[in-house]
Motif scaffolding. Structure first.
Motif, PDB file in Angstrom:
ATOM      1  N   ASN A  73       0.788  -1.205  -0.066  1.00 55.74           N
ATOM      2  CA  ASN A  73       0.051  -0.007   0.002  1.00 55.74           C
ATOM      3  C   ASN A  73       0.787   1.377   0.053  1.00 55.74           C
ATOM      4  O   ASN A  73       0.225   2.479  -0.005  1.00 55.74           O
ATOM      5  N   LEU A  74       2.136   1.166   0.091  1.00 51.82           N
ATOM      6  CA  LEU A  74       3.174   2.125   0.132  1.00 51.82           C
ATOM      7  C   LEU A  74       3.264   2.760  -1.369  1.00 51.82           C
ATOM      8  O   LEU A  74       3.237   1.977  -2.538  1.00 51.82           O
ATOM      9  N   SER A  75       3.706   3.843  -1.686  1.00 52.16           N
ATOM     10  CA  SER A  75       4.266   4.284  -2.783  1.00 52.16           C
ATOM     11  C   SER A  75       5.553   3.730  -3.310  1.00 52.16           C
ATOM     12  O   SER A  75       6.170   3.154  -2.194  1.00 52.16           O
ATOM     13  N   GLY A  76       6.034   3.794  -4.499  1.00 54.49           N
ATOM     14  CA  GLY A  76       7.246   3.135  -4.889  1.00 54.49           C
ATOM     15  C   GLY A  76       8.424   3.635  -4.230  1.00 54.49           C
ATOM     16  O   GLY A  76       9.345   2.873  -3.869  1.00 54.49           O
ATOM     17  N   GLY A  77       8.402   5.066  -3.908  1.00 57.86           N
ATOM     18  CA  GLY A  77       9.498   5.511  -3.224  1.00 57.86           C
ATOM     19  C   GLY A  77       9.686   5.040  -1.951  1.00 57.86           C
ATOM     20  O   GLY A  77      10.860   4.711  -1.424  1.00 57.86           O
ATOM     21  N   ASN A  78       8.562   4.885  -1.362  1.00 65.57           N
ATOM     22  CA  ASN A  78       8.485   4.466   0.229  1.00 65.57           C
ATOM     23  C   ASN A  78       8.835   2.915   0.286  1.00 65.57           C
ATOM     24  O   ASN A  78       9.566   2.679   1.452  1.00 65.57           O
ATOM     25  N   GLN A  79       8.488   2.113  -0.978  1.00 65.38           N
ATOM     26  CA  GLN A  79       8.759   0.773  -0.674  1.00 65.38           C
ATOM     27  C   GLN A  79      10.112   0.697  -0.959  1.00 65.38           C
ATOM     28  O   GLN A  79      10.988  -0.267  -0.280  1.00 65.38           O
ATOM     29  N   GLN A  80      10.953   1.499  -1.799  1.00 67.50           N
ATOM     30  CA  GLN A  80      12.117   1.349  -2.147  1.00 67.50           C
ATOM     31  C   GLN A  80      13.005   1.641  -0.440  1.00 67.50           C
ATOM     32  O   GLN A  80      14.022   1.052  -0.175  1.00 67.50           O
ATOM     33  N   LYS A  81      12.445   2.704   0.234  1.00 64.87           N
ATOM     34  CA  LYS A  81      13.056   3.090   1.424  1.00 64.87           C
ATOM     35  C   LYS A  81      13.078   1.958   2.398  1.00 64.87           C
ATOM     36  O   LYS A  81      13.897   1.650   3.332  1.00 64.87           O
ATOM     37  N   LEU A  96      25.451  -3.402  -1.977  1.00 66.26           N
ATOM     38  CA  LEU A  96      25.374  -3.440  -3.633  1.00 66.26           C
ATOM     39  C   LEU A  96      23.801  -2.907  -3.886  1.00 66.26           C
ATOM     40  O   LEU A  96      22.938  -3.608  -3.544  1.00 66.26           O
ATOM     41  N   LEU A  97      24.086  -1.998  -4.863  1.00 64.87           N
ATOM     42  CA  LEU A  97      22.474  -1.349  -5.486  1.00 64.87           C
ATOM     43  C   LEU A  97      22.414  -1.621  -6.658  1.00 64.87           C
ATOM     44  O   LEU A  97      23.285  -0.955  -7.286  1.00 64.87           O
ATOM     45  N   ASP A  98      21.198  -2.165  -6.963  1.00 66.73           N
ATOM     46  CA  ASP A  98      21.136  -2.161  -8.367  1.00 66.73           C
ATOM     47  C   ASP A  98      19.686  -1.561  -8.913  1.00 66.73           C
ATOM     48  O   ASP A  98      18.493  -1.846  -8.111  1.00 66.73           O
ATOM     49  N   GLU A  99      20.085  -0.376  -9.473  1.00 66.10           N
ATOM     50  CA  GLU A  99      19.180   0.519 -10.068  1.00 66.10           C
ATOM     51  C   GLU A  99      18.208   1.065  -8.846  1.00 66.10           C
ATOM     52  O   GLU A  99      17.008   0.953  -8.653  1.00 66.10           O
ATOM     53  N   PRO A 100      18.878   1.720  -7.622  1.00 63.25           N
ATOM     54  CA  PRO A 100      18.375   1.891  -6.579  1.00 63.25           C
ATOM     55  C   PRO A 100      17.237   2.999  -6.403  1.00 63.25           C
ATOM     56  O   PRO A 100      16.395   3.243  -5.817  1.00 63.25           O
ATOM     57  N   THR A 101      17.220   4.058  -7.692  1.00 63.63           N
ATOM     58  CA  THR A 101      16.321   4.892  -7.803  1.00 63.63           C
ATOM     59  C   THR A 101      15.306   4.623  -8.885  1.00 63.63           C
ATOM     60  O   THR A 101      14.269   5.615  -9.617  1.00 63.63           O
ATOM     61  N   ARG A 102      15.098   3.523  -9.374  1.00 60.95           N
ATOM     62  CA  ARG A 102      14.213   3.406 -10.693  1.00 60.95           C
ATOM     63  C   ARG A 102      12.807   3.225 -10.025  1.00 60.95           C
ATOM     64  O   ARG A 102      12.438   2.902  -9.048  1.00 60.95           O
ATOM     65  N   GLY A 103      12.202   4.257 -10.873  1.00 58.87           N
ATOM     66  CA  GLY A 103      10.341   4.057 -10.686  1.00 58.87           C
ATOM     67  C   GLY A 103      10.070   4.941  -9.414  1.00 58.87           C
ATOM     68  O   GLY A 103       8.987   4.704  -9.149  1.00 58.87           O
ATOM     69  N   VAL A 146      24.601  -0.154  -9.691  1.00 55.11           N
ATOM     70  CA  VAL A 146      24.248  -0.307 -11.151  1.00 55.11           C
ATOM     71  C   VAL A 146      23.079   0.918 -11.180  1.00 55.11           C
ATOM     72  O   VAL A 146      22.326   1.002 -10.464  1.00 55.11           O
ATOM     73  N   SER A 147      23.213   1.736 -12.233  1.00 52.00           N
ATOM     74  CA  SER A 147      22.337   2.323 -12.605  1.00 52.00           C
ATOM     75  C   SER A 147      22.255   2.541 -14.071  1.00 52.00           C
ATOM     76  O   SER A 147      23.227   2.806 -14.954  1.00 52.00           O
ATOM     77  N   SER A 148      21.008   2.511 -14.906  1.00 49.33           N
ATOM     78  CA  SER A 148      20.950   2.959 -16.281  1.00 49.33           C
ATOM     79  C   SER A 148      20.859   4.293 -16.419  1.00 49.33           C
ATOM     80  O   SER A 148      21.032   4.662 -17.713  1.00 49.33           O
ATOM     81  N   GLU A 149      20.880   5.289 -15.481  1.00 45.38           N
ATOM     82  CA  GLU A 149      20.908   6.780 -15.786  1.00 45.38           C
ATOM     83  C   GLU A 149      22.423   7.085 -15.535  1.00 45.38           C
ATOM     84  O   GLU A 149      22.774   7.303 -14.481  1.00 45.38           O
ATOM     85  N   LEU A 150      22.947   7.499 -16.762  1.00 41.72           N
ATOM     86  CA  LEU A 150      24.265   8.211 -16.620  1.00 41.72           C
ATOM     87  C   LEU A 150      24.588   9.286 -15.710  1.00 41.72           C
ATOM     88  O   LEU A 150      25.518   9.496 -14.961  1.00 41.72           O
ATOM     89  N   PRO A 151      23.405  10.301 -15.950  1.00 47.51           N
ATOM     90  CA  PRO A 151      23.605  11.427 -14.831  1.00 47.51           C
ATOM     91  C   PRO A 151      23.716  11.069 -13.444  1.00 47.51           C
ATOM     92  O   PRO A 151      24.311  11.730 -12.724  1.00 47.51           O
ATOM     93  N   GLU A 152      23.028  10.010 -13.081  1.00 50.58           N
ATOM     94  CA  GLU A 152      22.941   9.506 -11.633  1.00 50.58           C
ATOM     95  C   GLU A 152      24.266   9.059 -11.472  1.00 50.58           C
ATOM     96  O   GLU A 152      25.241   9.634 -10.295  1.00 50.58           O
ATOM     97  N   LEU A 153      24.929   8.242 -12.239  1.00 51.14           N
ATOM     98  CA  LEU A 153      26.254   7.642 -11.888  1.00 51.14           C
ATOM     99  C   LEU A 153      27.438   8.602 -11.765  1.00 51.14           C
ATOM    100  O   LEU A 153      28.273   8.969 -11.047  1.00 51.14           O
TER     101      LEU A 153
END
Length: 530
Positions: free
Chosen positions: A416-424, A439-446, A472-479
């Motif tokens: 029932n939580l938002s995606g960001g709070n699920q990630q937290k 080890l973080l795999d796409e930690p800010t996706r979605g 790991v991140s697919s967002e180059l600006p993030e890396l």
């Protein structure tokens, strides 16, 4: 190649809840043309093609086929207009035969209305032979290797007698010989006037097969070029030309001593490296990418990024280190001591924690509570014979406060939580194990921008206290914003290493990282294992 436009898409827009995936995108394809569609991960390529293939029925804009406006609200609509698509994710039924998969729902019939198995197998054998596949049409798809399954998907699309064929990363699992055979099939199709839309991150493939290239960036149309009249640097610039200022900044890493600096253990060594990997190898199995002689090192307080395109092997490195595959080839050391990733449980005991790419499938029990998920991996901290619930509740409450998880309480259901709070919650679960290596795999996706900034800030705080982070991140600006060093992978090999501080080595830029990600086994200057 004909001058007749067989497909024109104008002003295509598509929104998902909270996300504008496409905005005013144009695409045109001539009969007999191979039109490449290029862009970074998340640029909107697959969304645009899924609209064309009828997967997304709700969209804005106009689609014309053969100069006539058409409405496409289902895959059957697309097929009726002569549009076929080979999806990036294989869409086959493992239990059915090759023939049944290729003609599923379109089986040839006898005059009496029954399935004509003889015609079915004969037509399938003809399609397979045209692709260089020597397989029985009766063979279950589940017994075929991934490269064979990819070509079966091609055969399935060819069986439709299409006017427009979309190929979304069709060579991701193919060896060179299979790629060349596929290119011959594409040339045969275009010679008959079929328009082919070809999506690939491999620029050398586009240079060989494409007539034109259309570039998307962040869901918008950037431009169209004749392939013969453009250059790789120009295409890369078109793909990555966006500002970097949206991400959370951080200062370069300060040196930290490892916890075991004074005692690296029998046969160990200590040189300020928290995690060292040498010659890591992994065989392909179940669709995973093979790893070839991967070497890397992460120091306490350092954030090291892993960049690369889809299927490059980034997630496989993290999962191998976390014990998801059991024993792997190569030598791994943790604070100078040998480390063998036997299982995730063993990895957690040795001080590793993994934030998996798919939080819903891999990291959370969605039907259970915030408290249950947060303490799940760290129950050993709160138990001897029985779990000390008071200590467990106190630790969970502390993490909820620290990470500012927006939840009605620890007993709220995670789903029932938002995606960001699920990630937290996933982060809280990992941090409760008190990891030395995260080890973080796409930690800010979605997740939304606010939650993303909070996670970036947390990563910086963890690095400041000596935790080693491999991201790991697919967002180059993030890396680029977060990492001290960035290692680039292509097809399971490290093909580049770039630095935040140019005094330490080649400076990280989006253009150079993307070029290394497309290097395909070429090792660029600056790659080291230390």
């Amino acid at each position: 190649m004909s001058d007749d436009v067989v497909l024109r898409m104008r002003g295509i827009a598509k929104s998902f809840p909270g996300v504008r995936a496409l905005s005013g995108v144009d695409l045109s394809v001539r009969a007999g043309e191979v039109a490449a569609l290029l862009g970074e991960n998340g640029a909107g390529k697959s969304t645009l093609m899924n609209i064309l293939a009828g997967v997304h029925a709700d969209y804005e804009g106009v689609i014309e086929v053969g100069g006539e406006p058409v409405t496409i609200h289902s895959p059957k609509d697309a097929q009726r207009h002569g549009i076929g698509m080979i999806h990036q994710e294989l869409n086959l039924v493992p239990e059915l035969s090759i023939a049944d998969n290729i003609f599923l729902g379109r089986e040839p019939r006898t005059p009496w209305g029954t399935r004509d198995r003889k015609a079915l197998h004969a037509r399938t054998a003809e399609l397979l032979e045209g692709l260089g596949l020597r397989l029985s049409p009766r063979r279950p798809v589940g017994r075929c290797r991934i490269a064979e399954q990819q070509l079966i998907e091609v055969a399935k699309a060819l069986s439709l007698n299409v006017r427009i064929l979309v190929m979304d990363e069709p060579t991701s699992a193919l060896a060179d010989a299979e790629v060349h055979r596929l290119f011959q099939v594409i040339r045969d199709l275009t010679g008959r006037g079929v328009g082919v839309i070809y999506i690939s991150h491999r620029l050398e493939e586009l240079e060989e097969i494409a007539d034109s290239v259309t570039v998307l960036r962040d869901g918008t149309y950037v431009g169209r070029r004749a392939m013969a009249e453009t250059t790789r640097p120009e295409l890369i610039q078109m793909m990555v030309g966006r500002p970097l200022g949206d991400l959370f900044p951080r200062d370069p890493a300060e040196p930290h001593d490892g916890d075991s600096a004074s005692d690296p253990g029998p046969g160990g060594r200590h040189d300020g490296v928290r995690l060292r990997v040498e010659g890591l190898g992994l065989s392909p199995d179940g669709g995973r990418t093979a790893l070839h002689d991967v070497g890397l090192a992460v120091r306490p307080g350092e954030i090291v990024g892993l960049a690369g395109l889809m299927g490059a092997g980034r997630s496989e490195i993290l999962e191998a280190l976390f014990g998801a595959y059991g024993r792997v080839r190569g030598r791994i050391e943790l604070d100078g001591r040998p480390y063998r990733p036997r299982s995730p449980q063993y990895a957690i005991r040795r001080g590793l924690a993994l934030i998996a790419e798919d939080r819903k499938a891999q990291s959370l029990v969605l039907t259970n509570t915030v408290a249950f998920n947060t303490s799940l991996a760290a129950l050993g901290r709160f138990s001897r014979l029985f779990v000390n619930r008071r200590r467990e509740r106190a630790a969970v409450a502390e993490k909820i406060r620290e990470l500012r998880v927006k939840t009605p309480g620890p007993n709220a259901i995670v789903n029932n939580l938002s995606g960001g709070n699920q990630q937290k919650v996933v982060l809280a679960k990992c941090l409760l194990t008190e990891p030395k290596v995260l080890l973080l795999d796409e930690p800010t996706r979605g997740i939304d921008v606010g939650a993303k900034a909070e996670i970036h800030a947390l990563m910086s705080r963890l690095a400041a206290t000596g935790t080693a982070l491999l991201v790991v991140s697919s967002e180059l600006p993030e890396l680029l914003a977060m990492c001290d060093r960035i290692l680039v992978l292509c097809e399971g090999r490290i093909t580049g290493e770039f630095h935040r501080d140019p005094a330490d080595g080649p400076k990280a830029t989006q253009e150079d990282i993307l070029a290394a990600a497309m290097a395909r086994q070429a090792v660029l200057a600056g790659v080291t294992n230390d």
